[in-house]
Design a protein around this motif. Structure first.
Motif, short mmCIF file in Angstrom:
data_model
loop_
_atom_site.label_atom_id
_atom_site.label_comp_id
_atom_site.label_asym_id
_atom_site.label_seq_id
_atom_site.Cartn_x
_atom_site.Cartn_y
_atom_site.Cartn_z
N ASP A 74 33.10 34.70 -29.72
CA ASP A 74 34.06 34.15 -28.77
C ASP A 74 35.40 34.89 -28.77
O ASP A 74 36.26 34.61 -27.96
CB ASP A 74 34.34 32.67 -29.08
CG ASP A 74 33.11 31.81 -28.92
OD1 ASP A 74 32.21 32.22 -28.16
OD2 ASP A 74 33.05 30.75 -29.53
N GLY A 109 31.08 36.68 -22.86
CA GLY A 109 31.75 35.41 -23.04
C GLY A 109 33.03 35.29 -22.22
O GLY A 109 33.80 36.24 -22.11
N GLY A 111 36.18 32.23 -20.90
CA GLY A 111 36.74 30.95 -21.29
C GLY A 111 37.83 30.47 -20.36
O GLY A 111 38.41 31.24 -19.59
N PRO A 132 28.66 26.19 -15.70
CA PRO A 132 28.55 27.41 -16.50
C PRO A 132 27.85 28.54 -15.75
O PRO A 132 26.95 28.30 -14.94
CB PRO A 132 27.71 26.97 -17.71
CG PRO A 132 27.82 25.48 -17.74
CD PRO A 132 27.97 25.05 -16.31
N SER A 136 24.06 28.95 -22.58
CA SER A 136 24.47 29.35 -23.93
C SER A 136 25.17 28.20 -24.62
O SER A 136 25.43 27.15 -24.02
CB SER A 136 25.41 30.56 -23.88
OG SER A 136 26.64 30.20 -23.26
N HIS A 138 28.34 26.49 -25.80
CA HIS A 138 29.73 26.46 -25.35
C HIS A 138 30.60 25.79 -26.41
O HIS A 138 30.25 24.73 -26.92
CB HIS A 138 29.86 25.71 -24.02
CG HIS A 138 29.40 26.50 -22.84
ND1 HIS A 138 28.11 26.96 -22.70
CD2 HIS A 138 30.06 26.91 -21.72
CE1 HIS A 138 27.99 27.63 -21.57
NE2 HIS A 138 29.17 27.61 -20.95
N HIS A 139 31.68 26.44 -26.71
CA HIS A 139 32.63 25.97 -27.73
C HIS A 139 33.77 25.24 -27.01
O HIS A 139 34.47 25.84 -26.19
CB HIS A 139 33.14 27.18 -28.50
CG HIS A 139 33.87 26.84 -29.75
ND1 HIS A 139 34.48 27.78 -30.54
CD2 HIS A 139 34.10 25.65 -30.37
CE1 HIS A 139 35.04 27.19 -31.57
NE2 HIS A 139 34.83 25.90 -31.49
N ILE A 140 33.94 23.96 -27.31
CA ILE A 140 34.93 23.13 -26.61
C ILE A 140 35.82 22.47 -27.65
O ILE A 140 35.33 21.81 -28.58
CB ILE A 140 34.23 22.06 -25.75
CG1 ILE A 140 33.31 22.74 -24.72
CG2 ILE A 140 35.24 21.15 -25.06
CD1 ILE A 140 32.41 21.79 -23.96
N THR A 182 30.41 22.14 -30.40
CA THR A 182 29.68 23.19 -29.71
C THR A 182 28.43 22.55 -29.10
O THR A 182 27.74 21.77 -29.77
CB THR A 182 29.28 24.32 -30.69
OG1 THR A 182 30.47 24.90 -31.23
CG2 THR A 182 28.49 25.40 -29.97
N GLU A 184 25.00 23.14 -26.23
CA GLU A 184 24.20 24.03 -25.38
C GLU A 184 24.25 23.54 -23.93
O GLU A 184 23.91 22.39 -23.64
CB GLU A 184 22.76 24.05 -25.87
CG GLU A 184 22.55 24.73 -27.21
CD GLU A 184 22.65 26.25 -27.12
OE1 GLU A 184 22.50 26.78 -26.00
OE2 GLU A 184 22.85 26.88 -28.17
N VAL A 210 37.59 25.88 -23.39
CA VAL A 210 36.14 25.86 -23.15
C VAL A 210 35.69 27.32 -23.10
O VAL A 210 36.09 28.06 -22.20
CB VAL A 210 35.78 25.15 -21.84
CG1 VAL A 210 34.26 25.09 -21.67
CG2 VAL A 210 36.39 23.75 -21.78
N GLU A 212 32.42 30.01 -23.20
CA GLU A 212 30.96 30.14 -23.08
C GLU A 212 30.49 31.47 -23.66
O GLU A 212 31.28 32.36 -23.92
CB GLU A 212 30.53 30.01 -21.63
CG GLU A 212 31.05 31.08 -20.70
CD GLU A 212 30.49 30.93 -19.29
OE1 GLU A 212 30.66 31.86 -18.49
OE2 GLU A 212 29.90 29.87 -18.98
#
Length: 212
Positions: A74, A109, A111, A132, A136, A138-140, A182, A184, A210, A212
């Motif tokens: 990321d 990636g 964001g 999206p 993948s 996704h880190h939120i 995180t 999917e 956010v 991805e």
């Protein structure tokens, strides 16, 4: 930090030795010659050393409620987060702000960083909807001072819903917890994100990342 723990470990070792000696002294002889208070104190100290320590110091980040982000893949996206400000009304799923990821590549990636505020008695929740570009993880998370760090807080929680408005991930409600998860997600499907300030007595300004 290591010096403090070394000293504590040494004291614990001494306490164990003292306990063994004192127990032998406490275990027999004339009752009038026993020293129950000393025996008790050594036993208590031993219990604290043996069971009251986790073996490691509280992390400085945990003490402050701030956690470093292990960005990994990321990291590139973090450097080019697109900034988006919320606009009202967006306090219901049905009037969620529509947001889009910057750029046009689905292979790298990307964001977004959403800016807004919530407050328990006036504007309790903000909702956003996005689609999206790729399937993948996704880190939120809620950013701390920078988005290299996430924050732990009990005043707010974050939640994500699928296109049917069914909850698929959330941080704990009413608990001092890291505001981060995180999940999917599938490309081409709509998802909603909620920032809820149900326990924020004062205005709570946030930045929600956010990636991805």
């Amino acid at each position: 930090m290591k010096t403090r723990h070394s000293l504590k470990n040494s004291l614990c070792q001494l306490a164990v030795l003292s306990l063994l000696i004192m127990l032998s002294a406490c275990g027999g002889g004339d009752d009038k010659k026993k020293a129950p208070s000393i025996c008790t104190e050594n036993l208590v100290f031993f219990i604290v050393c043996a069971f009251g320590s986790s073996g490691s110091a509280p992390d400085k980040e945990q003490d402050s409620g701030i956690y470093s982000i292990d960005m990994g893949k990321d990291s590139a996206a973090l450097g080019q987060l697109g900034d988006i400000d919320e606009y009202e009304p967006n306090n219901l799923l049905d009037n969620a702000n529509i947001v889009n990821f910057p750029g046009g590549s689905a292979s790298t990636g990307e964001g977004i960083r959403l800016h807004g505020s919530v407050q328990s008695t006036d504007d309790i929740a903000d909702y956003f909807i996005f689609t999206p570009k790729r399937s993948s993880a996704h880190h939120i998370y809620l950013c701390a001072d920078t988005c290299n760090e996430s924050v732990a807080d009990e005043s707010v929680y974050i939640m994500i819903y699928d296109q049917n408005q069914t909850t698929i991930a959330s941080t704990p409600v009413g608990t001092m917890a890291r505001q981060e998860f995180t999940v999917e997600l599938t490309a081409g499907l709509a998802y909603y994100i909620e920032v809820n300030g149900y326990a924020a007595a004062d205005r709570y300004d946030y930045r929600l990342a956010v990636i991805e």
